[in-house]
Design an enzyme around this catalytic site. Structure first.
Site, PDB file in Angstrom:
ATOM      1  N   SER A 121       2.555  -2.505   9.951  1.00  0.00           N
ATOM      2  CA  SER A 121       2.676  -3.863   9.659  1.00  0.00           C
ATOM      3  C   SER A 121       3.038  -4.211   8.211  1.00  0.00           C
ATOM      4  O   SER A 121       3.857  -5.028   7.667  1.00  0.00           O
ATOM      5  CB  SER A 121       1.453  -4.617  10.352  1.00  0.00           C
ATOM      6  OG  SER A 121       0.328  -4.206   9.259  1.00  0.00           O
ATOM      7  N   LYS A 122       2.474  -3.392   7.288  1.00  0.00           N
ATOM      8  CA  LYS A 122       2.561  -3.625   5.826  1.00  0.00           C
ATOM      9  C   LYS A 122       4.038  -3.150   5.540  1.00  0.00           C
ATOM     10  O   LYS A 122       4.639  -3.860   4.592  1.00  0.00           O
ATOM     11  CB  LYS A 122       1.662  -2.721   5.073  1.00  0.00           C
ATOM     12  CG  LYS A 122       0.180  -3.229   5.181  1.00  0.00           C
ATOM     13  CD  LYS A 122      -0.221  -4.468   4.417  1.00  0.00           C
ATOM     14  CE  LYS A 122       0.036  -4.539   3.026  1.00  0.00           C
ATOM     15  NZ  LYS A 122      -0.459  -5.749   2.523  1.00  0.00           N
ATOM     16  N   THR A 137       0.916  -1.110  -0.064  1.00  0.00           N
ATOM     17  CA  THR A 137       0.003  -0.066   0.084  1.00  0.00           C
ATOM     18  C   THR A 137       0.682   1.188   0.070  1.00  0.00           C
ATOM     19  O   THR A 137       2.025   1.221   0.537  1.00  0.00           O
ATOM     20  CB  THR A 137      -0.951   0.109   1.270  1.00  0.00           C
ATOM     21  OG1 THR A 137      -1.407   1.205   1.407  1.00  0.00           O
ATOM     22  CG2 THR A 137      -0.195  -0.394   2.627  1.00  0.00           C
ATOM     23  N   ASP A 138       0.314   2.251  -0.463  1.00  0.00           N
ATOM     24  CA  ASP A 138       1.252   3.569  -0.428  1.00  0.00           C
ATOM     25  C   ASP A 138       1.285   4.138   0.962  1.00  0.00           C
ATOM     26  O   ASP A 138       1.978   5.159   1.304  1.00  0.00           O
ATOM     27  CB  ASP A 138       0.266   4.625  -1.340  1.00  0.00           C
ATOM     28  CG  ASP A 138      -1.035   5.131  -1.239  1.00  0.00           C
ATOM     29  OD1 ASP A 138      -1.658   4.159   0.010  1.00  0.00           O
ATOM     30  OD2 ASP A 138      -1.724   5.829  -1.638  1.00  0.00           O
ATOM     31  N   TYR A 196      -1.440  -0.350  11.068  1.00  0.00           N
ATOM     32  CA  TYR A 196      -1.643  -0.959   9.869  1.00  0.00           C
ATOM     33  C   TYR A 196      -0.535  -0.831   9.045  1.00  0.00           C
ATOM     34  O   TYR A 196       0.153  -1.882   8.538  1.00  0.00           O
ATOM     35  CB  TYR A 196      -3.048  -0.584   9.161  1.00  0.00           C
ATOM     36  CG  TYR A 196      -3.109  -0.877   7.695  1.00  0.00           C
ATOM     37  CD1 TYR A 196      -3.190  -2.427   7.280  1.00  0.00           C
ATOM     38  CD2 TYR A 196      -3.037  -0.093   6.742  1.00  0.00           C
ATOM     39  CE1 TYR A 196      -3.120  -2.608   5.843  1.00  0.00           C
ATOM     40  CE2 TYR A 196      -3.139  -0.155   5.577  1.00  0.00           C
ATOM     41  CZ  TYR A 196      -3.201  -1.297   4.950  1.00  0.00           C
ATOM     42  OH  TYR A 196      -3.356  -1.904   3.481  1.00  0.00           O
TER      43      TYR A 196
HETATM   44  P1  NAD Z   1      -9.858  -7.312   2.661  1.00  0.00           P
HETATM   45  O1  NAD Z   1      -9.721  -6.796   4.160  1.00  0.00           O
HETATM   46  O2  NAD Z   1     -11.039  -6.986   1.986  1.00  0.00           O
HETATM   47  O3  NAD Z   1      -9.300  -8.851   2.353  1.00  0.00           O
HETATM   48  C1  NAD Z   1      -8.557  -9.570   3.061  1.00  0.00           C
HETATM   49  C2  NAD Z   1      -8.629 -10.946   3.095  1.00  0.00           C
HETATM   50  O4  NAD Z   1      -7.600 -11.660   3.652  1.00  0.00           O
HETATM   51  C3  NAD Z   1      -9.972 -11.592   3.473  1.00  0.00           C
HETATM   52  O5  NAD Z   1     -10.675 -12.430   2.653  1.00  0.00           O
HETATM   53  C4  NAD Z   1      -9.464 -12.183   4.638  1.00  0.00           C
HETATM   54  O6  NAD Z   1     -10.302 -13.344   5.005  1.00  0.00           O
HETATM   55  C5  NAD Z   1      -8.274 -12.610   4.342  1.00  0.00           C
HETATM   56  N1  NAD Z   1      -7.283 -12.932   5.464  1.00  0.00           N
HETATM   57  C6  NAD Z   1      -7.079 -12.250   6.447  1.00  0.00           C
HETATM   58  N2  NAD Z   1      -6.259 -12.942   7.424  1.00  0.00           N
HETATM   59  C7  NAD Z   1      -5.783 -14.107   6.641  1.00  0.00           C
HETATM   60  C8  NAD Z   1      -5.054 -15.129   7.117  1.00  0.00           C
HETATM   61  N3  NAD Z   1      -4.431 -15.079   8.434  1.00  0.00           N
HETATM   62  N4  NAD Z   1      -4.911 -16.166   6.402  1.00  0.00           N
HETATM   63  C9  NAD Z   1      -5.473 -16.188   5.138  1.00  0.00           C
HETATM   64  N5  NAD Z   1      -6.343 -15.240   4.860  1.00  0.00           N
HETATM   65  C10 NAD Z   1      -6.629 -14.093   5.569  1.00  0.00           C
HETATM   66  O7  NAD Z   1      -8.775  -6.338   2.129  1.00  0.00           O
HETATM   67  P2  NAD Z   1      -8.200  -5.582   0.719  1.00  0.00           P
HETATM   68  O8  NAD Z   1      -9.070  -4.359   0.848  1.00  0.00           O
HETATM   69  O9  NAD Z   1      -8.863  -6.764  -0.537  1.00  0.00           O
HETATM   70  O10 NAD Z   1      -6.822  -5.503   0.431  1.00  0.00           O
HETATM   71  C11 NAD Z   1      -6.037  -6.579  -0.082  1.00  0.00           C
HETATM   72  C12 NAD Z   1      -4.595  -6.280  -0.126  1.00  0.00           C
HETATM   73  O11 NAD Z   1      -4.347  -4.997  -0.512  1.00  0.00           O
HETATM   74  C13 NAD Z   1      -3.959  -6.192   1.547  1.00  0.00           C
HETATM   75  O12 NAD Z   1      -2.645  -6.731   1.650  1.00  0.00           O
HETATM   76  C14 NAD Z   1      -3.930  -4.535   1.674  1.00  0.00           C
HETATM   77  O13 NAD Z   1      -2.947  -4.227   2.423  1.00  0.00           O
HETATM   78  C15 NAD Z   1      -3.745  -4.083   0.339  1.00  0.00           C
HETATM   79  N6  NAD Z   1      -4.185  -2.953  -0.287  1.00  0.00           N
HETATM   80  C16 NAD Z   1      -5.405  -2.540  -0.002  1.00  0.00           C
HETATM   81  C17 NAD Z   1      -6.107  -1.182  -0.642  1.00  0.00           C
HETATM   82  C18 NAD Z   1      -7.637  -0.643  -0.372  1.00  0.00           C
HETATM   83  O14 NAD Z   1      -7.788   0.405  -0.849  1.00  0.00           O
HETATM   84  N7  NAD Z   1      -8.417  -1.741  -0.030  1.00  0.00           N
HETATM   85  C19 NAD Z   1      -5.250  -0.376  -1.023  1.00  0.00           C
HETATM   86  C20 NAD Z   1      -3.683  -0.608  -1.052  1.00  0.00           C
HETATM   87  C21 NAD Z   1      -3.273  -2.061  -0.735  1.00  0.00           C
END
Ligand code: NAD
Ligand code: TYD
Length: 342
Positions: free
Chosen positions: A158-159, A128-129, A155
């Site tokens: 941790s990322k 993530t940014d 958050y």
């Molecule tokens: P989300 O919270 O919608 O989904 C996370 C998924 O991970 C869920 O299906 C959950 O069940 C699964 N999960 C959680 N803990 C787990 C574990 N211990 N083992 C296996 N599965 C597990 O998240 P998202 O918004 O889809 O984000 C996905 C990724 O993209 C993340 O790594 C996040 O940091 C990154 N990201 C998100 C955004 C955003 O705007 N949502 C932006 C940039 C980066």
């Protein structure tokens, strides 16, 4: 013909779920393995349309469980990993940071060990940014891949930790990898605890929308379909060991986002309720995507076309988000917000 096996972690969540659907449909010659623990954020109903497809497989597992993950990798002989699984909500990380370290840091390290053990062809780490910290309101300042990591929330810390482990496994053990750092996503199947789906679902129910602080914090919004295409490109064309920022120059204040949704749905701005600010609330995020553009990526949605598509999707798929907001999510919402209105 031997099929390539792609393991997508977190494929029951928002972005991972969209990516699984994209990959299953685009690549009939790849076997897609969706590995997910199905936490509160994971949901498989979104995959009803693809679950009968021959190249789709689901494995329920916890990425931080070393024995389980090692056994899966050895059995399935995975070729590529696209790693989305994470605890992803900043507000939850402020209330309960520990699970963020377990899932995002330990979970990533377990996957890296498993990937190294079986010798995967590439590990794409979706970050993530927010690892770069915050920008000021000078519109000419952007996050580049060279911006120092200065995470401000549990958050993003941790990322950032997981990003550094991915980097270290590349430098130390030669693990082939890319890291992508994307701005805020929105689109279909976005869990309604995040700003855009929270606003759409509450406005549709004539409920108050909590806006933190003065609503002037800025986020750089990217439609999830454009993010999926970016990850696909990095997976296939990304230069080994490189980081790629993903964003489409769609900066909006939170208040502008909420006002746009209210206006599109023909409701009153009286629904807006300014509430106490988030602790350590990052002022502004904005991505410079030049490096990814040079690889051949360009977003297809502007904020205007993307938000219109997203609002229509939430209107057409009420049963999906209604099942979520009527479940465990209700307790979370009541704990997180004390709104004067309903
Ligand atoms: P989300 O919270 O919608 O989904 C996370 C998924 O991970 C869920 O299906 C959950 O069940 C699964 N999960 C959680 N803990 C787990 C574990 N211990 N083992 C296996 N599965 C597990 O998240 P998202 O918004 O889809 O984000 C996905 C990724 O993209 C993340 O790594 C996040 O940091 C990154 N990201 C998100 C955004 C955003 O705007 N949502 C932006 C940039 C980066
Ligand atoms: P969010 O969707 O949680 O994403 P992130 O914190 O990862 O950027 O929040 C987006 C912006 O919206 C952020 O500046 C916080 C703000 N926000 C609100 O004003 N009210 C809300 O109820 C939520 C969830 C977020």
């Amino acid at each position: 013909m031997i099929k390539q096996k792609i393991l997508v972690t977190g494929g029951a969540g928002f972005i991972g779920g969209n990516f699984v659907q994209y990959a299953v449909n685009k690549y009939p010659n790849y076997d897609i393995y969706n590995l997910d623990l199905l936490t509160y954020a994971g949901d498989l109903t979104k995959h009803r349309v693809i679950e009968q497809q021959e190249n789709y497989n689901f494995i329920k597992a916890d990425i931080s469980n070393r024995e389980e993950i090692m056994a899966i990798f050895k059995k399935e002989k995975i070729d590529y990993i696209v790693h989305f699984a994470a605890e992803s909500h900043v507000d939850r990380s402020i209330t309960d940071p520990e699970i963020f370290v377990r899932t995002n840091v330990i979970g990533t390290q377990v996957l890296l060990d498993a990937a190294r053990e079986i010798g995967v062809k590439k590990f794409v780490h979706v970050s993530t940014d927010e690892v770069y910290g915050e920008l000021d309101f000078d519109p000419s300042s952007f996050f580049t891949e060279e911006t120092p990591l200065q995470p401000n929330s549990p958050y993003s810390a941790s990322k950032a930790s997981s990003d550094l482990l991915v980097r270290a496994y590349h430098e130390t053990y030669g693990l082939p990898m890319n890291i992508t750092r994307c701005s805020n996503n929105y689109g279909p199947y976005h869990f309604p605890e995040k700003l855009i789906p929270l606003t759409i679902s509450r406005v549709l129910n004539d409920q108050k929308v909590p806006v933190y602080g003065d609503g002037n914090n800025i986020r750089d919004w990217l439609h999830v379909y454009d993010h999926c295409a970016a990850i696909d490109l990095v997976l296939h064309e990304g230069e080994n060991g490189h980081v790629y920022n993903v964003g489409g120059h769609n900066e909006k204040t939170n208040l502008e986002v909420v006002q746009t949704i209210i206006k599109t749905l023909g409701k009153s701005e009286d629904l807006i309720e300014f509430v106490k600010d988030r602790l350590g609330h990052d002022k502004r995020y904005a991505i410079d995507p030049t490096k990814l553009e040079r690889l051949g990526w360009a977003p297809t949605y502007t904020f205007d076309t993307g938000i219109a598509q997203t609002i229509q999707w939430y209107l057409d798929n009420k049963e999906w988000w209604e099942q979520i907001i009527s479940g465990e999510y209700k307790n979370y919402f009541e704990k997180q917000y004390t709104l004067k209105g309903n």
